[in-house]
Design a protein around this motif. Sequence first.
Motif, mmCIF file in Angstrom:
data_model
loop_
_atom_site.group_PDB
_atom_site.id
_atom_site.type_symbol
_atom_site.label_atom_id
_atom_site.label_comp_id
_atom_site.label_asym_id
_atom_site.label_seq_id
_atom_site.Cartn_x
_atom_site.Cartn_y
_atom_site.Cartn_z
ATOM 1 N N LEU A 70 34.058 -23.313 -17.719
ATOM 2 C CA LEU A 70 35.330 -23.420 -16.993
ATOM 3 C C LEU A 70 35.336 -24.684 -16.137
ATOM 4 O O LEU A 70 36.303 -25.454 -16.148
ATOM 5 C CB LEU A 70 35.524 -22.181 -16.112
ATOM 6 N N ARG A 71 34.241 -24.909 -15.415
ATOM 7 C CA ARG A 71 34.157 -26.076 -14.540
ATOM 8 C C ARG A 71 34.242 -27.374 -15.355
ATOM 9 O O ARG A 71 34.964 -28.304 -14.984
ATOM 10 C CB ARG A 71 32.855 -26.042 -13.741
ATOM 11 N N ARG A 72 33.533 -27.433 -16.479
ATOM 12 C CA ARG A 72 33.553 -28.630 -17.316
ATOM 13 C C ARG A 72 34.953 -28.896 -17.863
ATOM 14 O O ARG A 72 35.425 -30.036 -17.866
ATOM 15 C CB ARG A 72 32.571 -28.454 -18.483
ATOM 16 N N LEU A 73 35.597 -27.844 -18.341
ATOM 17 C CA LEU A 73 36.945 -28.002 -18.909
ATOM 18 C C LEU A 73 37.939 -28.472 -17.852
ATOM 19 O O LEU A 73 38.820 -29.291 -18.133
ATOM 20 C CB LEU A 73 37.400 -26.692 -19.546
ATOM 21 N N LYS A 74 37.816 -27.945 -16.640
ATOM 22 C CA LYS A 74 38.699 -28.367 -15.560
ATOM 23 C C LYS A 74 38.420 -29.817 -15.163
ATOM 24 O O LYS A 74 39.342 -30.588 -14.888
ATOM 25 C CB LYS A 74 38.534 -27.440 -14.342
ATOM 26 N N ASP A 75 37.144 -30.196 -15.134
ATOM 27 C CA ASP A 75 36.791 -31.576 -14.810
ATOM 28 C C ASP A 75 37.335 -32.544 -15.850
ATOM 29 O O ASP A 75 37.685 -33.688 -15.536
ATOM 30 C CB ASP A 75 35.265 -31.730 -14.725
ATOM 31 N N MET A 76 37.401 -32.085 -17.102
ATOM 32 C CA MET A 76 37.920 -32.927 -18.187
ATOM 33 C C MET A 76 39.441 -33.049 -18.140
ATOM 34 O O MET A 76 40.029 -33.890 -18.814
ATOM 35 C CB MET A 76 37.536 -32.323 -19.547
ATOM 36 N N GLY A 77 40.080 -32.177 -17.375
ATOM 37 C CA GLY A 77 41.538 -32.222 -17.280
ATOM 38 C C GLY A 77 42.256 -31.569 -18.446
ATOM 39 O O GLY A 77 43.440 -31.847 -18.684
ATOM 40 N N LEU A 78 41.555 -30.680 -19.162
ATOM 41 C CA LEU A 78 42.191 -29.983 -20.284
ATOM 42 C C LEU A 78 43.323 -29.084 -19.777
ATOM 43 O O LEU A 78 43.176 -28.390 -18.772
ATOM 44 C CB LEU A 78 41.153 -29.133 -21.022
ATOM 45 N N ASP A 79 44.452 -29.106 -20.483
ATOM 46 C CA ASP A 79 45.631 -28.353 -20.036
ATOM 47 C C ASP A 79 45.559 -26.859 -20.343
ATOM 48 O O ASP A 79 46.401 -26.096 -19.870
ATOM 49 C CB ASP A 79 46.900 -28.929 -20.676
ATOM 50 N N SER A 80 44.607 -26.440 -21.148
ATOM 51 C CA SER A 80 44.523 -25.026 -21.535
ATOM 52 C C SER A 80 44.400 -24.118 -20.310
ATOM 53 O O SER A 80 43.692 -24.438 -19.352
ATOM 54 C CB SER A 80 43.298 -24.797 -22.430
ATOM 55 N N LYS A 81 45.094 -22.989 -20.362
ATOM 56 C CA LYS A 81 44.949 -21.962 -19.328
ATOM 57 C C LYS A 81 43.727 -21.114 -19.686
ATOM 58 O O LYS A 81 43.543 -20.762 -20.856
ATOM 59 C CB LYS A 81 46.187 -21.071 -19.267
ATOM 60 N N ILE A 82 42.917 -20.790 -18.692
ATOM 61 C CA ILE A 82 41.666 -20.083 -18.969
ATOM 62 C C ILE A 82 41.648 -18.719 -18.284
ATOM 63 O O ILE A 82 41.849 -18.609 -17.072
ATOM 64 C CB ILE A 82 40.451 -20.915 -18.525
ATOM 65 N N ILE A 83 41.448 -17.687 -19.106
ATOM 66 C CA ILE A 83 41.330 -16.312 -18.611
ATOM 67 C C ILE A 83 39.870 -15.898 -18.722
ATOM 68 O O ILE A 83 39.273 -15.972 -19.789
ATOM 69 C CB ILE A 83 42.203 -15.344 -19.435
ATOM 70 N N MET A 84 39.299 -15.460 -17.619
ATOM 71 C CA MET A 84 37.907 -15.013 -17.628
ATOM 72 C C MET A 84 37.843 -13.551 -18.070
ATOM 73 O O MET A 84 38.597 -12.704 -17.569
ATOM 74 C CB MET A 84 37.281 -15.149 -16.231
ATOM 75 N N LEU A 85 36.962 -13.274 -19.016
ATOM 76 C CA LEU A 85 36.721 -11.906 -19.470
ATOM 77 C C LEU A 85 35.481 -11.400 -18.737
ATOM 78 O O LEU A 85 34.415 -12.019 -18.819
ATOM 79 C CB LEU A 85 36.490 -11.874 -20.979
ATOM 80 N N THR A 86 35.618 -10.314 -18.015
ATOM 81 C CA THR A 86 34.522 -9.859 -17.163
ATOM 82 C C THR A 86 34.177 -8.395 -17.396
ATOM 83 O O THR A 86 35.001 -7.608 -17.869
ATOM 84 C CB THR A 86 34.886 -10.028 -15.676
ATOM 85 N N ILE A 87 32.942 -8.053 -17.049
ATOM 86 C CA ILE A 87 32.547 -6.654 -16.950
ATOM 87 C C ILE A 87 32.363 -6.360 -15.470
ATOM 88 O O ILE A 87 32.365 -7.272 -14.649
ATOM 89 C CB ILE A 87 31.242 -6.371 -17.738
ATOM 90 N N HIS A 88 32.226 -5.097 -15.120
ATOM 91 C CA HIS A 88 32.152 -4.725 -13.703
ATOM 92 C C HIS A 88 31.066 -5.490 -12.961
ATOM 93 O O HIS A 88 31.252 -5.894 -11.817
ATOM 94 C CB HIS A 88 31.915 -3.213 -13.577
ATOM 95 N N GLU A 89 29.921 -5.715 -13.607
ATOM 96 C CA GLU A 89 28.806 -6.380 -12.943
ATOM 97 C C GLU A 89 29.088 -7.856 -12.657
ATOM 98 O O GLU A 89 28.372 -8.485 -11.892
ATOM 99 C CB GLU A 89 27.540 -6.264 -13.793
ATOM 100 N N ASP A 90 30.118 -8.406 -13.286
ATOM 101 C CA ASP A 90 30.429 -9.829 -13.096
ATOM 102 C C ASP A 90 31.328 -10.093 -11.894
ATOM 103 O O ASP A 90 31.628 -11.249 -11.605
ATOM 104 C CB ASP A 90 31.159 -10.381 -14.334
ATOM 105 N N ARG A 91 31.741 -9.073 -11.191
ATOM 106 C CA ARG A 91 32.756 -9.271 -10.164
ATOM 107 C C ARG A 91 32.335 -10.258 -9.081
ATOM 108 O O ARG A 91 33.170 -10.922 -8.488
ATOM 109 C CB ARG A 91 33.113 -7.928 -9.518
ATOM 110 N N GLU A 92 31.035 -10.347 -8.818
ATOM 111 C CA GLU A 92 30.549 -11.261 -7.788
ATOM 112 C C GLU A 92 30.881 -12.716 -8.111
ATOM 113 O O GLU A 92 30.930 -13.563 -7.224
ATOM 114 C CB GLU A 92 29.040 -11.105 -7.629
ATOM 115 N N TYR A 93 31.111 -13.026 -9.386
ATOM 116 C CA TYR A 93 31.393 -14.398 -9.788
ATOM 117 C C TYR A 93 32.872 -14.769 -9.684
ATOM 118 O O TYR A 93 33.232 -15.931 -9.815
ATOM 119 C CB TYR A 93 30.941 -14.626 -11.236
ATOM 120 N N LEU A 94 33.722 -13.783 -9.462
ATOM 121 C CA LEU A 94 35.154 -14.051 -9.542
ATOM 122 C C LEU A 94 35.648 -14.975 -8.440
ATOM 123 O O LEU A 94 36.563 -15.761 -8.647
ATOM 124 C CB LEU A 94 35.934 -12.736 -9.522
#
Length: 219
Positions: A70-94
Amino acid sequence: MMKSKIKVLIADDHSLMRQGLKQILELEEDMEVIELAVDGEDAIKKSQQLKPHVILMDINMPKMNGIQALRRLKDMGLDSKIIMLTIHEDREYLFETINIGASGYVLKDAESSSLIKAIRDVHSGESYIHPSLAASLVKEFNKKGRLDDDEFKKERLTRREYEVLGLIAEGKNNKEIADTLFISEKTVKNHVSNIFKKIDVNDRTQAAIYAYKHNIKKI
């Protein structure tokens, strides 16, 4: 004339998840899965080549995880919208993905209708946050002090703005808010813009978190 389809790229290291998501999305007439990626590096390479409208990005992947991608794509300036797919244990990263610029957050065990709504919302320029993630995100914002408890901000909202903010927190897009309140989409956009300024947030996700944190519900 037929409306162009939403081009989606799915990035997940589990084959069953990739194929399952592909089958779900291809049942929708307005969506087309243009490619599948097996990790973050693969997602970046294929996204650069194909320029999808929306990328479904798993957080936990080998080689390069979803947050790094996600960080790399944003740094590149890509126009794509990005949806993060998460499991309950991933919430700390949100919290981190909010700062980087993800447009949506969907739990892997959510109803397929939630994922479809998220894709349509982010493609149209909205943000999407799965309601069950709100409490975790509020906790992270509180911990890091990103949103304060300034009651003055709340008191500056009009009754109608309270209603609109409550509906944003429910995950409704501008059209759905307009239909619910029997007002025009243009009026909703004006209210949303005013709300953002008054409560000092930058997007719908932060507005939803603010609403949950302050227990603001549709009047």
